[in-house]
Design an enzyme around this catalytic site. Structure first.
Site, PDB file in Angstrom:
ATOM      1  N   ASP A 225     -11.334  10.708   5.733  1.00 54.01           N
ATOM      2  CA  ASP A 225     -10.506   9.691   5.084  1.00 54.01           C
ATOM      3  C   ASP A 225     -11.359   8.710   4.282  1.00 54.01           C
ATOM      4  O   ASP A 225     -12.345   8.167   4.788  1.00 54.01           O
ATOM      5  CB  ASP A 225      -9.734   8.891   6.129  1.00 54.01           C
ATOM      6  CG  ASP A 225      -8.830   9.751   6.998  1.00 54.01           C
ATOM      7  OD1 ASP A 225      -9.256  10.848   7.400  1.00 54.01           O
ATOM      8  OD2 ASP A 225      -7.707   9.302   7.299  1.00 54.01           O
ATOM      9  N   ASN A 286      -1.829  12.809   5.442  1.00 59.15           N
ATOM     10  CA  ASN A 286      -0.541  12.126   5.560  1.00 59.15           C
ATOM     11  C   ASN A 286      -0.393  10.986   4.569  1.00 59.15           C
ATOM     12  O   ASN A 286       0.707  10.454   4.385  1.00 59.15           O
ATOM     13  CB  ASN A 286      -0.333  11.608   6.991  1.00 59.15           C
ATOM     14  CG  ASN A 286      -1.377  10.603   7.415  1.00 59.15           C
ATOM     15  OD1 ASN A 286      -2.583  10.881   7.344  1.00 59.15           O
ATOM     16  ND2 ASN A 286      -0.943   9.433   7.862  1.00 59.15           N
ATOM     17  N   HIS A 287      -1.481  10.601   3.902  1.00 63.53           N
ATOM     18  CA  HIS A 287      -1.387   9.597   2.839  1.00 63.53           C
ATOM     19  C   HIS A 287      -1.392  10.230   1.456  1.00 63.53           C
ATOM     20  O   HIS A 287      -1.617   9.531   0.465  1.00 63.53           O
ATOM     21  CB  HIS A 287      -2.498   8.550   2.990  1.00 63.53           C
ATOM     22  CG  HIS A 287      -2.208   7.559   4.067  1.00 63.53           C
ATOM     23  ND1 HIS A 287      -1.504   6.389   3.834  1.00 63.53           N
ATOM     24  CD2 HIS A 287      -2.463   7.572   5.388  1.00 63.53           C
ATOM     25  CE1 HIS A 287      -1.376   5.713   4.967  1.00 63.53           C
ATOM     26  NE2 HIS A 287      -1.948   6.415   5.925  1.00 63.53           N
TER      27      HIS A 287
END
Length: 577
Positions: A225, A286-287
């Site tokens: 991330d 998920n982003h």
């Protein structure tokens, strides 16, 4: 996940309804699959994203029309794509400090914020902006390309790089881009649109599960991330080097949101992809979802720095991202978690006690995963609607796996338990699940991201490594970042090395800075948020990796008014009508 103001003189569907129109309930998807060819033609070759498209009529009830399935849409709109220009050799990485450029960056952000708000609002012609609900066909993308090519040229004072196709992106071009962005500049809007369009063309040729090789005597890098932390990303490139033909990279999702330089981060990543498309690999996180982008900053940043129509194009690119990659047939790399239980059971009141578990069930093979249709959006209804018996319906299977791959987390105990994150329909998986998945698919181990770790990485299970590359997440995490290097050993196994690092200074913009664009200018796309309490203190049952670290995604709407009546559920945990 949005409150619709019923008292408004002219009412529009809220974002919850809008996203639900994109991928509605399983019943509607089953109807869509059996819709006739004439209905498909009436809806357009590309169709919608597997759901109904609703005309926004004042005070009108929600109604939809049926469209083909996602697979049918993809087949109807897919066409051979032009080959991407050959990449040039890679060069040594450059990293930039930020102290001297901080004032310029902040000033540029303020200018973009003021001008972007006006542009975005004007685009709606007096009506509230809504995200695009239709999938993009070849004809749609061609029309958007023509629109982008007709956009005005940048001001004569612009001195940054210009994009004229994949072949124009060289190491020197990327150096110029990074230097310009460090000093608060942005690519011309025309160039940004064309870059995203060209990346969409590349991604549409790739598979849900991609295969990656490590060049002989070289290393592959996995980046976790990044979350819009541009200055930390530049530090990563200094430490890890840049991607290229001899140095492949996997960017493992969550490129954007939270941090206030998501546009700068994603622009550099897209440049790497355009320069070396067969050596730079991107996984969806998920982003990279419509829902999270509206809530956590990237949508607002698009509108502030460019316009809201570019956000629609980014959403299309994100829907086309692969979900996972297989390195040398031995290491499985994905953003979130492994597939959940099958049948997909939800136990009311289940705790995080490791003895309180849904037992491990049949797990899919890699061939099963290759069949997943990734081209969709997950809606707020998708999570609870995924609960139910085993299914041979590929639409159901794809939706369930997409939820798991984007949202799942490891747990200390065996089997499956409830997630700290989203609630019903999202699972945590135990070390026995990881071991069985690796055993049946002949894997050495699994590398995933999705969670903050104190050292930037952690072996959560003996064969499961988590890597998180955004240090001091949200400027409060006090965590290190990490990247992973993989190389081939003499015995045929994959050697895995981790490198941790601290956060570097950045200009004085807080996280989520651009979310004010949505809150102030698009209040119909906002919701009241509250912090879930209690999750940060869990350490009793082997889930210590969550304590004080992973709860940055733990914001949920106030659902007191929708609290379900206890135990009115069927054997799988679904609500009984």
């Amino acid at each position: 996940w949005l409150k619709h103001e019923q008292s408004a003189p002219k009412s529009f569907p809220d974002a919850s309804s809008l996203v639900a129109m994109v991928a509605s309930k399983a019943k509607l998807r089953r109807q869509m699959r059996h819709s006739s060819a004439s209905a498909a033609a009436a809806c357009g070759a590309g169709g919608l994203l597997s759901a109904a498209f609703v005309a926004l009529q004042p005070s009108a009830p929600v109604s939809g029309k049926l469209v083909p399935s996602r697979v049918a849409c993809r087949q109807a709109s897919a066409s051979p794509l032009a080959a991407v220009a050959a990449a040039t050799p890679s060069s040594t990485a450059l990293a930039f400090g930020c102290s001297a450029a901080a004032a310029a960056v902040v000033a540029s952000a303020q200018r973009a914020r003021r001008s972007g708000f006006n542009v975005a609002r004007a685009a709606g012609e007096g009506e509230p902006w809504q995200p695009r609900l239709e999938g993009w066909t070849d004809a749609d993308l061609a029309a958007e390309r023509m629109r982008a090519q007709a956009m005005p040229e940048p001001d004569a004072a612009y001195r940054g790089p210009r994009y004229s196709g994949p072949g124009s992106v060289t190491d020197q071009w990327i150096d110029s881009l990074i230097s310009m962005q460090e000093n608060g500049g942005l690519l011309p809007k025309k160039d940004a649109y064309l870059m995203v369009l060209d990346v969409i063309n590349i991604l549409r040729t790739e598979s849900t599960l991609g295969d990656v090789s490590i060049p002989a005597g070289r290393e592959l890098t996995v980046i976790g991330d990044l979350h819009g932390q541009y200055w930390d990303f530049m530090n990563v490139l200094k430490l890890a080097g840049r991607p290229g033909p001899q140095t492949p990279f996997i960017f493992n999702g969550d490129f954007v949101d939270r941090g206030s330089w998501s546009m700068e981060v994603i622009t550099v990543i897209l440049a790497f992809k355009l320069k070396d498309p067969t050596f730079v690999f991107l996984n969806r996180g998920n982003h990279e979802m419509l829902e999270t982008n509206i809530l956590y900053g990237f949508c607002g940043e698009c509108g502030a720095k460019y316009d809201m129509a570019l956000f629609d194009l980014f959403s299309e690119a994100f829907r086309n991202l692969p979900l996972c990659h297989l390195v040398e047939g031995k290491v499985f790399v994905l953003h979130g978690g492994l597939p959940g239980p099958d049948p997909r059971t939800w136990i009311p009141g289940q705790t995080h006690d490791p003895t309180d578990a849904i037992p491990m069930t049949v797990l899919p093979t890699l061939d099963d995963i290759r069949k997943v249709d990734r081209y969709t959006e997950i809606t707020p209804d998708s999570y609870p609607n995924s609960i139910g018996p085993s299914s041979s319906d590929q639409e159901v299977i794809s939706t369930r796996m997409l939820i798991d791959f984007l949202w799942g987390d490891p747990r200390g105990g065996p089997g499956y338990g409830p997630s700290y994150r989203k609630g019903k329909g999202v699972y945590m998986f135990g070390p026995d699940v990881t071991e069985k998945f690796c055993q049946q698919n002949n894997l050495q181990c699994i590398v995933r991201s999705h969670e903050v770790k104190a050292a930037g990485f952690r072996w959560d299970h003996p064969k499961l490594l988590s890597v998180f590359s955004a240090p001091n997440y949200l400027d409060t995490g006090n965590n290190k970042g990490c990247f992973v290097k993989m190389s081939k050993s003499a015995d045929g196994s994959i050697k895995i090395d981790t490198t941790s690092y601290d956060a570097v200074p950045h200009p004085d913009l807080p996280p989520m800075h651009w979310q004010d664009n949505i809150t102030n200018n698009y209040p119909h796309l906002t919701r009241k948020m509250k912090k879930k309490v209690g999750a940060s203190s869990f350490d009793e049952f082997g889930d210590s990796d969550f304590e004080g670290l992973m709860n940055f995604d733990e914001w949920e709407p106030d659902e007191a008014d929708a609290f379900q009546e206890a135990f009115k559920l069927d054997q799988y945990g679904r609500n009984i009508e």
